[in-house]
Structures are given as C-alpha cells and as structure tokens.
Design a protein around this motif. Structure first.
Motif, PDB file in Angstrom:
ATOM      1  N   HIS A 110      36.842  38.372  39.373  1.00 28.52           N
ATOM      2  CA  HIS A 110      36.488  38.081  40.764  1.00 28.52           C
ATOM      3  C   HIS A 110      34.988  38.157  40.986  1.00 28.52           C
ATOM      4  CE1 HIS A 110      40.594  37.860  41.958  1.00 28.52           C
ATOM      5  NE2 HIS A 110      40.858  39.139  41.713  1.00 28.52           N
ATOM      6  N   SER A 166      44.907  41.758  51.415  1.00 28.16           N
ATOM      7  CA  SER A 166      45.941  41.816  50.364  1.00 28.16           C
ATOM      8  C   SER A 166      46.402  43.256  50.155  1.00 28.16           C
ATOM      9  CB  SER A 166      45.411  41.228  49.059  1.00 28.16           C
ATOM     10  OG  SER A 166      44.323  41.979  48.575  1.00 28.16           O
ATOM     11  N   LYS A 167      45.508  44.206  50.300  1.00 29.10           N
ATOM     12  CA  LYS A 167      45.904  45.618  50.160  1.00 29.10           C
ATOM     13  C   LYS A 167      46.795  46.034  51.330  1.00 29.10           C
ATOM     14  CE  LYS A 167      41.834  47.199  47.583  1.00 29.10           C
ATOM     15  NZ  LYS A 167      40.930  46.068  47.549  1.00 29.10           N
ATOM     16  N   TRP A 173      49.883  49.829  47.957  1.00 30.23           N
ATOM     17  CA  TRP A 173      48.510  50.167  48.341  1.00 30.23           C
ATOM     18  C   TRP A 173      48.506  50.978  49.637  1.00 30.23           C
ATOM     19  CZ3 TRP A 173      43.545  51.092  48.206  1.00 30.23           C
ATOM     20  CH2 TRP A 173      42.820  50.721  47.077  1.00 30.23           C
ATOM     21  N   VAL A 178      48.861  53.266  44.523  1.00 31.46           N
ATOM     22  CA  VAL A 178      47.862  52.687  43.619  1.00 31.46           C
ATOM     23  C   VAL A 178      46.701  53.660  43.425  1.00 31.46           C
ATOM     24  CG1 VAL A 178      46.217  50.788  43.314  1.00 31.46           C
ATOM     25  CG2 VAL A 178      48.496  50.332  44.238  1.00 31.46           C
ATOM     26  N   ASP A 181      47.734  57.023  41.622  1.00 30.57           N
ATOM     27  CA  ASP A 181      47.898  56.866  40.179  1.00 30.57           C
ATOM     28  C   ASP A 181      46.558  56.686  39.490  1.00 30.57           C
ATOM     29  OD1 ASP A 181      49.533  56.458  37.800  1.00 30.57           O
ATOM     30  OD2 ASP A 181      48.771  54.418  37.852  1.00 30.57           O
ATOM     31  N   ARG A 185      45.200  59.214  36.693  1.00 27.97           N
ATOM     32  CA  ARG A 185      44.939  58.766  35.327  1.00 27.97           C
ATOM     33  C   ARG A 185      43.494  59.023  34.889  1.00 27.97           C
ATOM     34  NH1 ARG A 185      45.143  53.783  33.953  1.00 27.97           N
ATOM     35  NH2 ARG A 185      45.576  52.715  35.905  1.00 27.97           N
TER      36      ARG A 185
ATOM     37  N   PHE B  63      40.254  36.928  45.385  1.00 30.89           N
ATOM     38  CA  PHE B  63      39.500  38.156  45.686  1.00 30.89           C
ATOM     39  C   PHE B  63      40.424  39.351  45.952  1.00 30.89           C
ATOM     40  CE2 PHE B  63      36.584  34.735  47.127  1.00 30.89           C
ATOM     41  CZ  PHE B  63      35.606  34.929  46.174  1.00 30.89           C
ATOM     42  N   ARG B  64      41.428  39.509  45.114  1.00 29.37           N
ATOM     43  CA  ARG B  64      42.326  40.674  45.268  1.00 29.37           C
ATOM     44  C   ARG B  64      41.849  41.776  44.326  1.00 29.37           C
ATOM     45  NH1 ARG B  64      48.129  38.104  46.643  1.00 29.37           N
ATOM     46  NH2 ARG B  64      47.318  37.007  48.442  1.00 29.37           N
ATOM     47  N   MET B  65      40.916  42.542  44.825  1.00 30.66           N
ATOM     48  CA  MET B  65      40.294  43.565  43.984  1.00 30.66           C
ATOM     49  C   MET B  65      41.243  44.764  43.825  1.00 30.66           C
ATOM     50  SD  MET B  65      37.503  41.835  44.085  1.00 30.66           S
ATOM     51  CE  MET B  65      36.356  40.923  45.086  1.00 30.66           C
ATOM     52  N   PHE B  66      41.274  45.314  42.644  1.00 27.82           N
ATOM     53  CA  PHE B  66      42.062  46.531  42.347  1.00 27.82           C
ATOM     54  C   PHE B  66      43.487  46.405  42.890  1.00 27.82           C
ATOM     55  CE2 PHE B  66      37.642  47.812  43.349  1.00 27.82           C
ATOM     56  CZ  PHE B  66      37.234  48.105  42.067  1.00 27.82           C
ATOM     57  N   ASN B  67      44.141  45.303  42.572  1.00 26.98           N
ATOM     58  CA  ASN B  67      45.447  45.064  43.185  1.00 26.98           C
ATOM     59  C   ASN B  67      46.527  46.026  42.698  1.00 26.98           C
ATOM     60  OD1 ASN B  67      45.292  43.913  40.647  1.00 26.98           O
ATOM     61  ND2 ASN B  67      46.849  42.394  41.124  1.00 26.98           N
ATOM     62  N   GLU B  68      46.357  46.546  41.483  1.00 29.51           N
ATOM     63  CA  GLU B  68      47.365  47.475  40.950  1.00 29.51           C
ATOM     64  C   GLU B  68      46.672  48.556  40.139  1.00 29.51           C
ATOM     65  OE1 GLU B  68      50.541  45.824  38.634  1.00 29.51           O
ATOM     66  OE2 GLU B  68      50.871  44.200  40.054  1.00 29.51           O
ATOM     67  N   SER B  69      47.438  49.593  39.864  1.00 33.72           N
ATOM     68  CA  SER B  69      46.950  50.623  38.956  1.00 33.72           C
ATOM     69  C   SER B  69      47.952  50.756  37.814  1.00 33.72           C
ATOM     70  CB  SER B  69      46.796  51.952  39.692  1.00 33.72           C
ATOM     71  OG  SER B  69      46.392  52.952  38.786  1.00 33.72           O
ATOM     72  N   SER B  70      48.408  49.629  37.322  1.00 31.82           N
ATOM     73  CA  SER B  70      49.473  49.645  36.310  1.00 31.82           C
ATOM     74  C   SER B  70      48.890  49.816  34.909  1.00 31.82           C
ATOM     75  CB  SER B  70      50.262  48.343  36.374  1.00 31.82           C
ATOM     76  OG  SER B  70      50.759  48.155  37.672  1.00 31.82           O
ATOM     77  N   TYR B 129      44.154  43.255  36.304  1.00 34.54           N
ATOM     78  CA  TYR B 129      44.684  42.230  37.222  1.00 34.54           C
ATOM     79  C   TYR B 129      46.214  42.312  37.384  1.00 34.54           C
ATOM     80  CZ  TYR B 129      40.086  40.226  37.517  1.00 34.54           C
ATOM     81  OH  TYR B 129      38.754  40.054  37.757  1.00 34.54           O
TER      82      TYR B 129
END
Lengths: 366, 210
Positions: A110, A166-167, A173, A178, A181, A185, B63-70, B129
């Motif tokens: 991005h 989106s969050k 979120w 999110v 975690d 971690r 622009f979906r920043m830090f969408n997950e923490s997987s 991502y």
C-alpha cells in the motif's frame, strides 16, 4: 457546488511549501528505486522467478529493460529531490513505479502505491518553485494552480477513510482481536527493548486492546475530516504525527510514516514568511534563535530579523503572528513549535502550557 | 529596541533567475475542462478501487492497512511414486534432493524458484496482507513450482500444509496441492483439478479476511 468546483479549478496560491514535500518524496522515490536495484543484484530479476503480474505477461519488462527502468528511476528521483525538471520527473517516476507494481502483485504494498499516487498528483502542482539545488533562489512568481494540491489533500483523506473505514467494518478489528493478538505476539520484543512487562500485559488485554482499536479507528476517521477544517487542522496534524510515530515504532511499514508525514506538508497554509521573528543578537538565546529558526524553517513561515541592540531591557525573541499579535516567551516558543517541522511534535503540550499565560489562548489561530 | 536592517530577505523581494508567468487566474477553457475532468476521473477511480477492494483477495489498491494479525506455518511435502504406492516425504527447510531425468540426484530448493515473497518453512510467520492472501499466493507458488523444476524427475505432486491462526484464534489446517506432474522428464504437464484444488474457494470463503 458549482462555485466550489470553480474555486477548485481556478485557485492560485503560493507554492513555496510544496518544495519541501517534493524533496522528501524525491528521497523516498530514490530509496525505493535503490532498494529494488539492490534486490535485483542480490535476489535476481523478478521475472525469472515466481511472479504474479496484474498486467498481461507481455507487458512485464525483460531483465535488461527492468534494469534500465530502475536506473532511470534513480535518476528521476534525484531530479525530483533537487528540483531539476521536477514535475516531469515526478510524473515519470509515478508512471514507472505504477507499471512495475502492476508487473508483480507479490511486490505490491500500500505504501508504495500511495507514494506513486502522491508523486503523480504532486507533479500537477507548482512544487518546483522552491528547494532547488541548482537555482537556490526562489522562482518568481512562486504562485501557481493549486487544484493538484487539493487533489493530493483529498488523496490523503481517502487513504485515512479507506483504512479507518475497513477497520470499522471488520468485527475483529472493532473488538480488539487484531490489536490484542499483534501486541501479544510482539510482547517479548517490546519487553526486550525495555518496555515494562506489566504495561505490555495490560495493553494485550482484550478490553484494553478493544479500547485502543476503537481509538485507532476514530483517529483515522477523525483525521480524514479534521484536516479539512481550519480550526482543527493543526490538532489533526499533531495527533496524526504521533499516531504514525507509534505505528512506525511498533510495525514494519517501509516508508509509509515518512511518506504520510511529508504529505502533511500539502496542508500547510500556502503563504511565505507571513510571520516575523525578531531576535536580540546581543543575547545568547536570541542569537541561537536567529541561527536555528532559519535553518529549520523548511516551510518559510518566518521572516527572521534582528533587533538593533540598545540599552533597554526586552525579550530575546519576539514572534509577530499573521494577525499582528506579538508573542514572547513560552507563547513565542509555542509558535515556533507550530511552524517548524522538527519541533512540531512538541506543539500541543507547549501550546497548552502557553495557554495558561496571561495573554495565552487555546485556539489554533495565528 | 528598534529594528535593524533585516538579515533575511522576504521571498517576494528575492531576485528571480528564471521568472515564469503564472497561468492566468481562469486559464483557458480547455485547460479548465481538463482539470475538472482529471479530478473527477481520479477521485471516482480511487473510490471505485477502495469500494471494490473486497473483490481482490489481497485488497490491492484499497488502502486496508494492518487488516489482520494472522500467522501461517508452512510445511512442504512432495509425493513420490514407490513400488508400494505413493509416498509423502517431508521437505525440510524448503530444500530437497531428487533424481533428475538422467538418473543422478539433484539438490533443489524452493527459494531458487520462489525467492519472493520470502516464506519460511516449519516456523510461524506473519501472514502479510491476511491469511486469505497468503493462501492464494501459496497456491500460485505451488502451481509455479510444479512446472519449474525440470531437474526433479521424481516428485509427482507438491503438498503444502498451512496452519493458519487468524487474529489469535486456534490454528486451522489447510492443505494445498500442486497439479500432478509427469515423471518422464517433461515436467509441467498440468493434471486436471484435483479434489484439493477444487476446495480452494472453500478456504477462501472460510478464511477470507475481507
């Protein structure tokens, strides 16, 4: 609506502040081009290995063309940074960058996409009138069409809106999963760096992480709007600065922090030396201010002039604001922290402190 | 105190080396039309990319920043035909030794063919991502690998077990398989979709972060 469109289309303003933004964008373009060149030398040409082009494979450059394009990107970045044919160089850099992003989805990030968008939009602005290495004097007139700047501002807001929106729509979120975690971690790394274990454990708690998540979402959405309101802009910029510093410290985001902070420059009021700083050259602190302020005044906020020494007792530094009001002491320092980018992180606490003085106020005027 | 002669010259008073004329306040008609047109296309284009980011598994241009923490943990296997049937052999660290078309053993590594993204095997790593993005990229990589190791005349199929831990939840195991390979020295023949590859939409739906 029609008048707003006409204003957008016809606006002419001073382009001095954009030179600073352009120079930083040039450095970032160069950093990315050099990183890609280093990767080419160490890992190899991406087209010879696994890659996922978004464009048809026929449009993916050959090894040799890719190397030439990288060399061109480095040269263009230098031109952008030093202000030689800066606007065409910005547009070409953006075009090359976007093309290569489309050639391998695996290398999409991005922050890189945002950089090329901003570079393209900046090429439509009068950003080549200042911060020029070859011709240090400011070109006259510095004023130019500002519609590109408004688009760049809109792009900054769109990035915040997309990210925050989106969050907001993601339950994980919103509920803090999110963030909790993520903190859990990386807890051991934070503790190794000296962050108290109790604090890390507190932040990793789901209820605390949930509150922090909501604050992060609110921050992004609030900044998106507050940047457009004159009275809240400086607060949004200050809050956003620390928000991005926090992200930079806790995450790997390549150059995203520097990029966004540089783009904050497009929200600086487009004028030049409309405030005056007078210093007493017979005093150390006055002399210090007279030396440091011009060096750090990257957006040309101040006309810096000495007072002629006399036998009257006075102030080392006096700042004359846009509205003509004179500030001294902590209020003058608050003005400096507001206008000098390197001191800007200190602005809010200093301004708050200054508001307790006799003539202090909590507004963002001046 | 009285002001002394200034030390810095206001911008407006500085000499100009190459004066330029600013465009007239209203420009010409075509220029004005182009500005508005460009701005409209730009903004609408950006909005379209942001609103349709869900349709792209990696959310590119959204622009979906830090969408997950997987996180993901990869274990690579290769399947070899033995006289007693097909055998699954674990590949340690992404490198293995296989018989080539000329019958001599060859040392082969994942990273020669797939240097980027830099995946690590047998260790938990961040799912950049999002998990769904990584699963799709891994499937593509596996497909690529199957067709780009001509010196391996032994492996019939690559299998990747991916333990996905999405946003701190319990890990869920996914099994990705490459297309079936021939072992007559002409690598790269794609088999028809295996049951595993037909399952792909299932994990995408189950794990799709967006």
């Amino acid at each position: 609506m029609v008048s707003a469109l006409a204003r957008f289309r016809d606006e002419i303003a001073d382009g001095y502040v954009l030179g600073t933004v352009r120079a930083v964008i040039g450095v970032l373009l160069g950093w990315h081009a050099l990183s890609a060149a280093q990767e080419l030398a160490t890992v190899g040409y991406f087209g010879d290995a696994f890659h996922t082009p978004i464009v048809p494979e026929a449009l993916v450059p050959s090894h040799r063309v890719y190397a030439v394009v990288l060399a061109a990107r480095v040269c263009l970045a230098v031109m952008v940074a030093i202000g030689v044919w800066a606007r065409p160089a910005l547009a070409l850099s953006a075009a090359f960058g976007l093309w290569l992003l489309l050639c391998d989805r695996n290398q999409f990030h991005h922050n890189r996409y945002a950089l090329y968008c901003y570079a393209l939009l900046l090429s439509l602005t009068p950003c080549d009138r200042s911060w020029r290495a070859t011709e240090p004097s400011v070109l006259l007139p510095r004023r130019g069409p500002f519609w590109g700047v408004r688009l760049a501002q809109l792009q900054v807001s769109l990035v915040y809106l997309a990210s925050g929106g989106s969050k907001l729509l993601d339950p994980d979120w919103r509920d803090g999963l999110v963030l909790a975690d993520r903190i859990a971690r990386h807890a051991h790394l934070a503790i190794e760096k000296g962050v108290p274990r109790e604090l890390v454990e507190l932040l990793a708690r789901v209820d605390v992480a949930s509150a922090m998540s909501k604050a992060a979402i609110m921050t992004e959405l609030a900044i998106c709007a507050a940047l457009w309101i004159r009275s809240t802009r400086v607060v949004a910029l200050w809050w956003g600065l620390w928000f991005h510093v926090a992200i930079q410290v806790t995450s790997k985001v390549e150059t995203f922090t520097v990029l966004t902070l540089a783009m904050y420059g497009v929200f600086v009021t487009p004028d030049c030396r409309t405030r005056t700083l007078r210093f007493d050259p017979s005093r150390f602190s006055g002399k210090l201010a007279g030396t440091i302020v011009p060096a750090l005044d990257w957006f040309a906020r101040f006309e810096v002039e000495p007072w002629e020494p006399d036998d009257q007792r006075g102030h080392s530094v006096v700042v004359i604001r846009r509205d003509g009001e004179r500030s001294t002491g902590i209020r003058a320092f608050a003005m400096l922290t507001r206008c000098l980018p390197l001191l800007f992180p200190l602005w809010a606490p200093v301004a708050l402190l200054a508001s307790f003085t006799k003539r202090g106020d909590l507004t963002t005027r001046g | 105190m009285a002001p002394a002669p200034g030390t810095s010259v206001p911008c407006e008073k500085r000499p100009s080396i190459r004066p330029r004329e600013s465009p007239p306040p209203h420009g010409n008609r075509w220029s004005n039309v182009h500005r508005v047109l460009f701005a409209a296309i730009w903004v609408l284009g950006q909005l379209a990319l942001i609103l349709t980011a869900n349709r792209r598994v990696d959310g590119a241009f959204g622009f979906r920043m830090f969408n997950e923490s997987s996180t993901i943990k990869l274990t690579l296997y290769r399947e070899i035909d033995r006289p007693g049937g097909r055998e699954r052999v674990r590949v340690e660290g992404g490198a293995w030794t296989a018989r080539g078309p000329d019958g001599t053993p060859r040392r082969i590594t994942w990273y020669e063919r797939i240097p980027r993204p830099r995946w690590v095997f047998d260790a938990e790593m961040h799912a950049s991502y999002g998990a769904a993005t990584q699963l799709e990229r891994l499937q593509n990589a596996l497909d690529y690998l199957a067709t780009h190791v001509p010196e391996d005349d032994e492996t019939r199929r690559f299998v990747l077990e991916v333990a996905v831990r999405r946003n701190g939840r319990e890990p869920v195991m996914h099994r990705l398989t490459s297309p079936e390979r021939t072992t007559n020295g002409t690598n790269g023949e794609h088999a028809s979709n295996t049951p595993d590859s037909q399952e792909r939409p299932a994990w995408a739906a189950r794990d799709g972060g967006r």
